[in-house]
Design a protein around this motif. Structure first.
Motif, PDB file in Angstrom:
ATOM      1  N   ALA A  73       0.835  -1.206   0.000  1.00  0.00           N
ATOM      2  CA  ALA A  73       0.000   0.000   0.000  1.00  0.00           C
ATOM      3  C   ALA A  73       0.871   1.259   0.000  1.00  0.00           C
ATOM      4  CB  ALA A  73      -0.929  -0.014   1.207  1.00  0.00           C
ATOM      5  N   GLU A  74       1.965   1.206   0.748  1.00  0.00           N
ATOM      6  CA  GLU A  74       2.868   2.360   0.781  1.00  0.00           C
ATOM      7  C   GLU A  74       3.586   2.534  -0.557  1.00  0.00           C
ATOM      8  OE1 GLU A  74       5.174   1.367   4.204  1.00  0.00           O
ATOM      9  OE2 GLU A  74       3.899   2.522   5.582  1.00  0.00           O
ATOM     10  N   GLN A  75       3.930   1.408  -1.193  1.00  0.00           N
ATOM     11  CA  GLN A  75       4.516   1.475  -2.536  1.00  0.00           C
ATOM     12  C   GLN A  75       3.512   2.061  -3.526  1.00  0.00           C
ATOM     13  OE1 GLN A  75       7.513   0.812  -3.773  1.00  0.00           O
ATOM     14  NE2 GLN A  75       8.482   0.017  -1.921  1.00  0.00           N
ATOM     15  N   CYS A  76       2.243   1.722  -3.308  1.00  0.00           N
ATOM     16  CA  CYS A  76       1.173   2.201  -4.182  1.00  0.00           C
ATOM     17  C   CYS A  76       1.060   3.726  -4.144  1.00  0.00           C
ATOM     18  CB  CYS A  76      -0.151   1.550  -3.782  1.00  0.00           C
ATOM     19  SG  CYS A  76      -1.590   2.189  -4.647  1.00  0.00           S
ATOM     20  N   VAL A  77       0.955   4.277  -2.930  1.00  0.00           N
ATOM     21  CA  VAL A  77       0.788   5.730  -2.812  1.00  0.00           C
ATOM     22  C   VAL A  77       2.078   6.461  -3.173  1.00  0.00           C
ATOM     23  CG1 VAL A  77      -1.060   5.543  -1.116  1.00  0.00           C
ATOM     24  CG2 VAL A  77       1.302   5.697  -0.341  1.00  0.00           C
ATOM     25  N   SER A  78       3.201   5.760  -3.064  1.00  0.00           N
ATOM     26  CA  SER A  78       4.466   6.360  -3.483  1.00  0.00           C
ATOM     27  C   SER A  78       4.535   6.454  -5.006  1.00  0.00           C
ATOM     28  CB  SER A  78       5.641   5.540  -2.950  1.00  0.00           C
ATOM     29  OG  SER A  78       6.868   6.063  -3.391  1.00  0.00           O
ATOM     30  N   ALA A  79       3.980   5.427  -5.668  1.00  0.00           N
ATOM     31  CA  ALA A  79       3.979   5.430  -7.138  1.00  0.00           C
ATOM     32  C   ALA A  79       3.023   6.475  -7.696  1.00  0.00           C
ATOM     33  CB  ALA A  79       3.613   4.044  -7.669  1.00  0.00           C
ATOM     34  N   ASP A  80       1.913   6.708  -6.964  1.00  0.00           N
ATOM     35  CA  ASP A  80       0.926   7.694  -7.428  1.00  0.00           C
ATOM     36  C   ASP A  80       0.196   8.240  -6.213  1.00  0.00           C
ATOM     37  OD1 ASP A  80      -0.953   9.251  -8.638  1.00  0.00           O
ATOM     38  OD2 ASP A  80      -1.836   7.652  -9.874  1.00  0.00           O
ATOM     39  N   VAL A  81       0.615   9.417  -5.764  1.00  0.00           N
ATOM     40  CA  VAL A  81       0.051  10.007  -4.552  1.00  0.00           C
ATOM     41  C   VAL A  81      -1.401  10.407  -4.741  1.00  0.00           C
ATOM     42  CG1 VAL A  81       0.711  12.386  -5.073  1.00  0.00           C
ATOM     43  CG2 VAL A  81       0.606  11.628  -2.683  1.00  0.00           C
ATOM     44  N   ALA A  82      -1.877  10.488  -5.987  1.00  0.00           N
ATOM     45  CA  ALA A  82      -3.269  10.857  -6.265  1.00  0.00           C
ATOM     46  C   ALA A  82      -4.175   9.633  -6.411  1.00  0.00           C
ATOM     47  CB  ALA A  82      -3.347  11.718  -7.530  1.00  0.00           C
ATOM     48  N   PHE A  83      -3.621   8.442  -6.187  1.00  0.00           N
ATOM     49  CA  PHE A  83      -4.399   7.211  -6.325  1.00  0.00           C
ATOM     50  C   PHE A  83      -5.099   6.948  -4.990  1.00  0.00           C
ATOM     51  CE2 PHE A  83      -4.824   2.518  -6.656  1.00  0.00           C
ATOM     52  CZ  PHE A  83      -5.486   2.451  -7.870  1.00  0.00           C
ATOM     53  N   ALA A 112      -9.621  13.247   1.261  1.00  0.00           N
ATOM     54  CA  ALA A 112      -9.225  14.531   0.669  1.00  0.00           C
ATOM     55  C   ALA A 112      -9.167  14.426  -0.852  1.00  0.00           C
ATOM     56  CB  ALA A 112      -7.874  14.967   1.228  1.00  0.00           C
ATOM     57  N   LEU A 113      -8.834  13.236  -1.353  1.00  0.00           N
ATOM     58  CA  LEU A 113      -8.781  13.031  -2.801  1.00  0.00           C
ATOM     59  C   LEU A 113     -10.166  12.780  -3.382  1.00  0.00           C
ATOM     60  CD1 LEU A 113      -5.609  10.747  -2.958  1.00  0.00           C
ATOM     61  CD2 LEU A 113      -5.768  13.121  -3.753  1.00  0.00           C
ATOM     62  N   GLU A 114     -11.026  12.161  -2.599  1.00  0.00           N
ATOM     63  CA  GLU A 114     -12.389  11.861  -3.059  1.00  0.00           C
ATOM     64  C   GLU A 114     -13.392  12.311  -1.989  1.00  0.00           C
ATOM     65  OE1 GLU A 114     -12.737   7.747  -4.062  1.00  0.00           O
ATOM     66  OE2 GLU A 114     -11.306   7.848  -5.717  1.00  0.00           O
ATOM     67  N   PRO A 115     -13.646  13.619  -1.900  1.00  0.00           N
ATOM     68  CA  PRO A 115     -14.530  14.151  -0.854  1.00  0.00           C
ATOM     69  C   PRO A 115     -15.947  13.572  -0.894  1.00  0.00           C
ATOM     70  CG  PRO A 115     -13.329  15.917  -1.960  1.00  0.00           C
ATOM     71  CD  PRO A 115     -13.110  14.676  -2.758  1.00  0.00           C
ATOM     72  N   GLU A 116     -16.388  13.147  -2.057  1.00  0.00           N
ATOM     73  CA  GLU A 116     -17.747  12.624  -2.172  1.00  0.00           C
ATOM     74  C   GLU A 116     -17.854  11.165  -1.724  1.00  0.00           C
ATOM     75  OE1 GLU A 116     -15.545  11.338  -5.701  1.00  0.00           O
ATOM     76  OE2 GLU A 116     -15.675  13.198  -4.557  1.00  0.00           O
ATOM     77  N   ASN A 117     -16.730  10.541  -1.506  1.00  0.00           N
ATOM     78  CA  ASN A 117     -16.711   9.128  -1.103  1.00  0.00           C
ATOM     79  C   ASN A 117     -16.950   9.020   0.408  1.00  0.00           C
ATOM     80  OD1 ASN A 117     -16.171   6.419  -0.598  1.00  0.00           O
ATOM     81  ND2 ASN A 117     -14.566   6.313  -2.142  1.00  0.00           N
TER      82      ASN A 117
END
Length: 206
Positions: A73-83, A112-117
């Motif tokens: 998961a940390e690798q994921c957000v590191s690869a794309d912080v907007a994911f 913060a990335l998906e306020p409607e979620n």
């Protein structure tokens, strides 16, 4: 899984094939297979793809490998912080590791990335409540008195059993004029039936 493509086009084609096969494994809940397929895709992809790390994190979480799921998961957000889904995966892994406060922060980042979620907000609230409960339980345990140490009980004193009264060695009385006859009678009686031990019990001769 043994394929080793050399050019980028071949790698992308293999990654797509691995991704499709991994999706089928996820549908069958064959988590170890999905883990291996996503791992191979991560290995050969030209550039790190957040979605691949996210999906392998999901597979590892389902296998109970929470620490490894968190790493992905940390690798994921590191690869794309907007994911945003990467922060969802991170929050899930942190919750399983009982790191509820950090999980709430991960959900806040996703929100913060998906306020409607609404899922992010709901999970963040649950994580904070879980952290409060964990803190209260820890405080309660800290206030508990320490357990008493076991002390060894003293062993009862051992006393030597006293001999019954009258079982001592009989004392000889000094005989006078008439005492000699008494001693002679006793000796005579003893010699006729056997020996007399010092306790007064008759002992037969063999």
């Amino acid at each position: 899984l043994d394929a080793q493509p050399e050019d980028d086009a071949a790698k992308e084609k293999l990654v797509e094939e691995l991704r499709n096969r991994a999706k089928a494994a996820v549908a069958d809940k064959a988590w170890p297979i999905a883990d291996a397929l996503y791992g191979k895709a991560i290995e050969v992809t030209p550039e790190p793809q957040a979605s691949l790390f996210s999906n392998r994190s999901m597979a590892r979480l389902s296998m109970g490998k929470f620490a490894e799921a968190l790493e992905d998961a940390e690798q994921c957000v590191s690869a794309d912080v907007a994911f945003a889904k990467g922060f969802y995966r991170k929050g899930q892994a942190l919750s399983k590791l009982a790191r509820h406060g950090e999980a709430a922060e991960a959900y806040d980042a996703g929100s913060a990335l998906e306020p409607e979620n609404k899922t992010f907000k709901s999970l963040a609230e649950k994580s904070r409540a879980a952290q409060v409960k964990a803190d209260e339980e820890a405080a309660a345990r800290a206030e508990e008195p320490p357990p008493l140490k076991e002390t060894s009980k003293p062993k009862p004193a051992q006393f030597r059993q006293a001999a019954p009264k009258g079982f001592g060695i009989p004392s000889e009385k000094a005989g006078g004029g008439g005492g000699g006859g008494s001693s002679s009678n006793s000796s005579s009686s003893s010699s006729s039936n056997g020996k007399s031990d010092m306790r007064g019990y008759r002992v037969r001769e063999d």
